[in-house]
Write a protein that holds these residues in place. Structure first.
Motif, PDB file in Angstrom:
ATOM      1  N   ARG A   1       0.840  -1.209   0.000  1.00 10.15           N
ATOM      2  CA  ARG A   1       0.000   0.000   0.000  1.00 10.15           C
ATOM      3  C   ARG A   1       0.873   1.256   0.000  1.00 10.15           C
ATOM      4  O   ARG A   1       0.591   2.219  -0.709  1.00 10.15           O
ATOM      5  CB  ARG A   1      -0.930   0.008   1.219  1.00 10.15           C
ATOM      6  CG  ARG A   1      -2.098  -0.942   1.099  1.00 10.15           C
ATOM      7  CD  ARG A   1      -3.145  -0.715   2.192  1.00 10.15           C
ATOM      8  NE  ARG A   1      -2.609  -0.706   3.546  1.00 10.15           N
ATOM      9  CZ  ARG A   1      -2.426  -1.791   4.301  1.00 10.15           C
ATOM     10  NH1 ARG A   1      -2.750  -2.983   3.836  1.00 10.15           N
ATOM     11  NH2 ARG A   1      -1.943  -1.684   5.519  1.00 10.15           N
ATOM     12  N   LEU A   2       1.944   1.222   0.788  1.00 12.73           N
ATOM     13  CA  LEU A   2       2.859   2.357   0.837  1.00 12.73           C
ATOM     14  C   LEU A   2       3.479   2.603  -0.536  1.00 12.73           C
ATOM     15  O   LEU A   2       3.511   3.744  -1.015  1.00 12.73           O
ATOM     16  CB  LEU A   2       3.951   2.120   1.885  1.00 12.73           C
ATOM     17  CG  LEU A   2       5.062   3.154   1.948  1.00 12.73           C
ATOM     18  CD1 LEU A   2       4.510   4.537   2.299  1.00 12.73           C
ATOM     19  CD2 LEU A   2       6.117   2.728   2.963  1.00 12.73           C
TER      20      LEU A   2
ATOM     21  N   THR B   1       0.989   4.145  -2.860  1.00 15.53           N
ATOM     22  CA  THR B   1       0.737   5.545  -2.516  1.00 15.53           C
ATOM     23  C   THR B   1       1.886   6.432  -2.988  1.00 15.53           C
ATOM     24  O   THR B   1       1.650   7.493  -3.579  1.00 15.53           O
ATOM     25  CB  THR B   1       0.535   5.706  -0.993  1.00 15.53           C
ATOM     26  OG1 THR B   1      -0.594   4.912  -0.608  1.00 15.53           O
ATOM     27  CG2 THR B   1       0.305   7.147  -0.606  1.00 15.53           C
TER      28      THR B   1
ATOM     29  N   ALA C   1       1.698   6.853  -6.668  1.00 10.47           N
ATOM     30  CA  ALA C   1       0.605   7.762  -7.030  1.00 10.47           C
ATOM     31  C   ALA C   1       0.959   9.220  -6.766  1.00 10.47           C
ATOM     32  O   ALA C   1       0.460  10.119  -7.447  1.00 10.47           O
ATOM     33  CB  ALA C   1      -0.659   7.385  -6.261  1.00 10.47           C
ATOM     34  N   ARG C   2       1.821   9.462  -5.801  1.00  9.37           N
ATOM     35  CA  ARG C   2       2.194  10.829  -5.443  1.00  9.37           C
ATOM     36  C   ARG C   2       3.250  11.417  -6.373  1.00  9.37           C
ATOM     37  O   ARG C   2       3.546  12.601  -6.304  1.00  9.37           O
ATOM     38  CB  ARG C   2       2.725  10.898  -4.006  1.00  9.37           C
ATOM     39  CG  ARG C   2       1.730  10.553  -2.920  1.00  9.37           C
ATOM     40  CD  ARG C   2       0.628  11.584  -2.809  1.00  9.37           C
ATOM     41  NE  ARG C   2      -0.131  11.510  -1.585  1.00  9.37           N
ATOM     42  CZ  ARG C   2      -1.034  10.590  -1.280  1.00  9.37           C
ATOM     43  NH1 ARG C   2      -1.272   9.603  -2.107  1.00  9.37           N
ATOM     44  NH2 ARG C   2      -1.687  10.644  -0.150  1.00  9.37           N
TER      45      ARG C   2
ATOM     46  N   SER D   1       1.725  17.557  -0.972  1.00 10.83           N
ATOM     47  CA  SER D   1       2.158  16.189  -0.676  1.00 10.83           C
ATOM     48  C   SER D   1       3.632  16.179  -0.282  1.00 10.83           C
ATOM     49  O   SER D   1       4.493  16.601  -1.057  1.00 10.83           O
ATOM     50  CB  SER D   1       1.949  15.301  -1.907  1.00 10.83           C
ATOM     51  OG  SER D   1       2.629  14.069  -1.758  1.00 10.83           O
TER      52      SER D   1
ATOM     53  N   THR E   1       5.448  13.549   0.041  1.00  7.59           N
ATOM     54  CA  THR E   1       6.107  12.602  -0.857  1.00  7.59           C
ATOM     55  C   THR E   1       6.459  13.275  -2.180  1.00  7.59           C
ATOM     56  O   THR E   1       7.588  13.144  -2.670  1.00  7.59           O
ATOM     57  CB  THR E   1       5.209  11.375  -1.094  1.00  7.59           C
ATOM     58  OG1 THR E   1       4.944  10.746   0.175  1.00  7.59           O
ATOM     59  CG2 THR E   1       5.855  10.379  -2.025  1.00  7.59           C
TER      60      THR E   1
ATOM     61  N   TYR F   1       9.436   4.019   4.945  1.00 16.01           N
ATOM     62  CA  TYR F   1       8.819   5.027   4.074  1.00 16.01           C
ATOM     63  C   TYR F   1       9.869   5.681   3.173  1.00 16.01           C
ATOM     64  O   TYR F   1       9.712   5.761   1.956  1.00 16.01           O
ATOM     65  CB  TYR F   1       8.103   6.094   4.908  1.00 16.01           C
ATOM     66  CG  TYR F   1       7.772   7.332   4.118  1.00 16.01           C
ATOM     67  CD1 TYR F   1       6.719   7.339   3.203  1.00 16.01           C
ATOM     68  CD2 TYR F   1       8.539   8.492   4.243  1.00 16.01           C
ATOM     69  CE1 TYR F   1       6.430   8.471   2.450  1.00 16.01           C
ATOM     70  CE2 TYR F   1       8.252   9.621   3.492  1.00 16.01           C
ATOM     71  CZ  TYR F   1       7.208   9.604   2.601  1.00 16.01           C
ATOM     72  OH  TYR F   1       6.943  10.723   1.849  1.00 16.01           O
TER      73      TYR F   1
END
Length: 103
Positions: free
Chosen positions: A6-7, A10, A13-14, A22, A24, A67
């Motif tokens: 999921r990370l 995400t 997508a960023r 954002s 990220t 992350y």
């Protein structure tokens, strides 16, 4: 889907997001070198907490490390799936044998 999957999704997508909205996207906009630097900073913070023995702080810092690792990989277009595939490839191989095979 795992938390890491999921990370990674995400973060991917960023890539095209507005750096003003954002964190990220802001990191990615600064380039791979800055992403690598940030990963290194977070790794050092995790090391410090590991040495101190504070389990809760180490857990928090380890999440930051993961992350920032995923962001750094994305900055160089390396998919988390490729890293996980490499771990699968190594599974069952002695660390000593794996290091020796590298030369």
């Amino acid at each position: 889907m795992s938390a890491l999957d999921r990370l990674a999704a995400t973060v991917e997508a960023r890539k095209g997001a507005d750096p003003e909205t954002s964190w990220t996207a802001k990191l990615l906009a600064k380039g791979p070198e800055k992403c690598a630097e940030k990963f290194g900073e977070e790794a050092v913070e995790a090391i410090i907490e590991a040495v101190k023995g504070d389990r809760d702080k180490l857990t928090y810092e380890a999440a930051d490390v993961l992350y920032h690792l995923v962001v750094m990989l994305a900055a160089r277009d390396v998919a988390l799936a490729d890293v996980l595939a490499e771990l699968d490839r190594r599974h069952g191989t002695s660390g000593i044998a794996e290091k020796a095979a590298r030369g």
